[in-house]
Design a protein around this motif. Structure first.
Motif, PDB file in Angstrom:
ATOM      1  N   UNK A  47       0.738  -1.201  -0.033  1.00  0.00           N
ATOM      2  CA  UNK A  47      -0.175  -0.050  -0.085  1.00  0.00           C
ATOM      3  C   UNK A  47       0.761   1.317  -0.058  1.00  0.00           C
ATOM      4  N   UNK A  48       0.279   2.417  -0.585  1.00  0.00           N
ATOM      5  CA  UNK A  48       1.191   3.572  -0.632  1.00  0.00           C
ATOM      6  C   UNK A  48       0.322   4.658   0.091  1.00  0.00           C
ATOM      7  N   UNK A  49       0.797   5.861   0.332  1.00  0.00           N
ATOM      8  CA  UNK A  49       0.008   7.186   0.843  1.00  0.00           C
ATOM      9  C   UNK A  49       0.414   8.162   0.074  1.00  0.00           C
ATOM     10  N   UNK A  50      -0.124   9.391   0.452  1.00  0.00           N
ATOM     11  CA  UNK A  50      -0.123  10.675  -0.136  1.00  0.00           C
ATOM     12  C   UNK A  50       1.573  11.126  -0.279  1.00  0.00           C
ATOM     13  N   UNK A  51       2.240  10.553   0.820  1.00  0.00           N
ATOM     14  CA  UNK A  51       3.788  11.033   0.823  1.00  0.00           C
ATOM     15  C   UNK A  51       4.257  10.279  -0.108  1.00  0.00           C
ATOM     16  N   UNK A  52       3.992   8.991  -0.369  1.00  0.00           N
ATOM     17  CA  UNK A  52       4.629   8.198  -1.530  1.00  0.00           C
ATOM     18  C   UNK A  52       4.559   8.920  -2.735  1.00  0.00           C
ATOM     19  N   UNK A  53       3.330   9.180  -2.889  1.00  0.00           N
ATOM     20  CA  UNK A  53       3.059   9.699  -4.448  1.00  0.00           C
ATOM     21  C   UNK A  53       3.782  11.109  -4.386  1.00  0.00           C
ATOM     22  N   UNK A  54       3.791  12.113  -3.434  1.00  0.00           N
ATOM     23  CA  UNK A  54       4.494  13.082  -3.564  1.00  0.00           C
ATOM     24  C   UNK A  54       6.071  13.049  -3.859  1.00  0.00           C
ATOM     25  N   UNK A  55       6.730  11.950  -3.189  1.00  0.00           N
ATOM     26  CA  UNK A  55       7.903  11.751  -3.351  1.00  0.00           C
ATOM     27  C   UNK A  55       8.526  11.326  -4.640  1.00  0.00           C
ATOM     28  N   UNK A  56       7.530  10.495  -5.321  1.00  0.00           N
ATOM     29  CA  UNK A  56       7.876  10.138  -6.570  1.00  0.00           C
ATOM     30  C   UNK A  56       7.657  11.202  -7.412  1.00  0.00           C
ATOM     31  N   UNK A  57       6.434  11.824  -7.360  1.00  0.00           N
ATOM     32  CA  UNK A  57       6.236  12.925  -8.396  1.00  0.00           C
ATOM     33  C   UNK A  57       7.237  14.209  -8.136  1.00  0.00           C
ATOM     34  N   UNK A  58       7.841  14.342  -6.944  1.00  0.00           N
ATOM     35  CA  UNK A  58       9.104  15.175  -6.851  1.00  0.00           C
ATOM     36  C   UNK A  58      10.229  14.897  -7.215  1.00  0.00           C
ATOM     37  N   UNK A  59      10.594  13.517  -6.795  1.00  0.00           N
ATOM     38  CA  UNK A  59      12.098  13.291  -7.045  1.00  0.00           C
ATOM     39  C   UNK A  59      12.277  13.042  -8.584  1.00  0.00           C
ATOM     40  N   UNK A  60      11.241  12.589  -9.022  1.00  0.00           N
ATOM     41  CA  UNK A  60      11.492  12.206 -10.796  1.00  0.00           C
ATOM     42  C   UNK A  60      11.992  13.469 -11.529  1.00  0.00           C
ATOM     43  N   UNK A  61      11.345  14.696 -11.297  1.00  0.00           N
ATOM     44  CA  UNK A  61      11.872  15.883 -12.166  1.00  0.00           C
ATOM     45  C   UNK A  61      13.381  16.218 -11.444  1.00  0.00           C
ATOM     46  N   UNK A  62      13.288  16.130 -10.033  1.00  0.00           N
ATOM     47  CA  UNK A  62      14.524  16.226  -9.535  1.00  0.00           C
ATOM     48  C   UNK A  62      15.813  15.548 -10.051  1.00  0.00           C
ATOM     49  N   UNK A  63      15.469  14.338 -10.146  1.00  0.00           N
ATOM     50  CA  UNK A  63      16.474  13.519 -10.533  1.00  0.00           C
ATOM     51  C   UNK A  63      16.897  13.535 -12.118  1.00  0.00           C
ATOM     52  N   UNK A  64      15.475  13.996 -13.069  1.00  0.00           N
ATOM     53  CA  UNK A  64      15.723  14.286 -14.285  1.00  0.00           C
ATOM     54  C   UNK A  64      16.829  15.425 -14.480  1.00  0.00           C
ATOM     55  N   UNK A  65      16.731  16.483 -13.565  1.00  0.00           N
ATOM     56  CA  UNK A  65      17.705  17.718 -13.733  1.00  0.00           C
ATOM     57  C   UNK A  65      18.921  17.317 -13.465  1.00  0.00           C
ATOM     58  N   UNK A  66      19.368  16.540 -12.538  1.00  0.00           N
ATOM     59  CA  UNK A  66      20.445  16.114 -12.123  1.00  0.00           C
ATOM     60  C   UNK A  66      21.207  15.265 -13.375  1.00  0.00           C
ATOM     61  N   UNK A  67      20.478  14.429 -13.969  1.00  0.00           N
ATOM     62  CA  UNK A  67      20.972  13.733 -15.154  1.00  0.00           C
ATOM     63  C   UNK A  67      21.218  14.733 -16.184  1.00  0.00           C
ATOM     64  N   UNK A  68      20.473  15.732 -16.278  1.00  0.00           N
ATOM     65  CA  UNK A  68      20.592  16.823 -17.405  1.00  0.00           C
ATOM     66  C   UNK A  68      21.911  17.513 -16.966  1.00  0.00           C
ATOM     67  N   UNK A  69      22.236  17.934 -15.683  1.00  0.00           N
ATOM     68  CA  UNK A  69      23.659  18.460 -15.359  1.00  0.00           C
ATOM     69  C   UNK A  69      24.877  17.308 -15.668  1.00  0.00           C
ATOM     70  N   UNK A  70      24.306  16.281 -15.288  1.00  0.00           N
ATOM     71  CA  UNK A  70      25.573  15.285 -15.607  1.00  0.00           C
ATOM     72  C   UNK A  70      25.980  15.233 -17.001  1.00  0.00           C
ATOM     73  N   UNK A  71      24.746  15.217 -17.945  1.00  0.00           N
ATOM     74  CA  UNK A  71      25.173  15.129 -19.306  1.00  0.00           C
ATOM     75  C   UNK A  71      26.147  16.264 -19.835  1.00  0.00           C
ATOM     76  N   UNK A  72      26.005  17.548 -19.140  1.00  0.00           N
ATOM     77  CA  UNK A  72      26.731  18.682 -19.551  1.00  0.00           C
ATOM     78  C   UNK A  72      28.110  18.413 -19.226  1.00  0.00           C
ATOM     79  N   UNK A  73      28.449  17.787 -18.044  1.00  0.00           N
ATOM     80  CA  UNK A  73      29.760  17.601 -17.740  1.00  0.00           C
ATOM     81  C   UNK A  73      30.435  16.467 -18.432  1.00  0.00           C
TER      82      UNK A  73
END
Length: 201
Positions: A47-73
């Motif tokens: 089972x999951x709750x609102x915190x799990x949804x918020x975590x995934x929905x927030x961390x996905x774009x957060x991780x994507x930006x880190x990957x974008x920065x890593x690509x530049x490097x």
């Protein structure tokens, strides 16, 4: 008379059997009811709750930006250590993006769209870069890029660790809590490495 007594005894015996069956059935039902609640918690880890949804929905774009920065490097960094760190960040975070996207799809929740405002529009999240900061990183190279990359990525990682700790404390979905724990461990270590490269330690 003998036949009458035999029939009476048979009827009495049959009634006894029926009564026993009823009693046993009732006991069986009670036993089943007693065990039913104990079987329900076995489903709770999924089972999951609102915190799990918020975590995934927030961390996905957060991780994507880190990957974008890593690509530049890969093409802009002067330091082999920075390029190596960037490759490590991408290797770790790409699979996590796919994992969290899968969770949201399974839960029937929106998956943040890739590109455009999906990433940079979320810069209000802890550690997310603004459009201006990302543009400045894109326009730099060499040692200037290394310094900017490390400085921004430390802040970015600190934001991810903050989000992950919130998930560990408030989430219900164990795989998400496990991923959050891995984020805290890995990115805290990377923060230490980056601060050393910046000469802060």
């Amino acid at each position: 008379m003998s036949t009458h007594h035999t029939l009476a005894r048979f009827a009495a015996a049959a009634a006894g059997v029926v009564a026993a069956v009823v009693v046993l059935s009732a006991c069986g039902s009670t036993a089943h009811d007693d065990h039913t609640p104990s079987t329900r918690p076995s489903a709770s880890p999924a089972r999951h709750n609102a915190a799990d949804v918020s975590f995934a929905q927030g961390m996905i774009p957060h991780h994507r930006q880190a990957v974008e920065m890593a690509d530049l490097a890969a093409t802009r960094a002067a330091s082999p250590e920075v390029r190596s760190l960037a490759a490590q960040i991408r290797k770790a975070q790409d699979p996590e993006i796919r994992t969290m996207s899968g969770w949201l799809a399974e839960w029937g929740e929106p998956v943040p769209s890739a590109g455009g405002s999906g990433e940079h529009g979320g810069h209000s999240m802890a550690g997310m870069m603004s459009e201006e900061e990302l543009e400045g990183l894109e326009n730099s190279s060499g040692k200037a890029f290394d310094t900017a990359f490390l400085t921004l990525m430390v802040e970015h990682h600190e934001g991810a660790v903050e989000m992950a700790r919130s998930e560990i404390e408030n989430g219900a979905y164990q795989p998400a809590k496990d991923l959050a724990d891995a984020v805290v461990t890995a990115q805290t270590d990377e923060i230490t490495r980056m601060n050393k490269l910046l000469g802060r330690q």
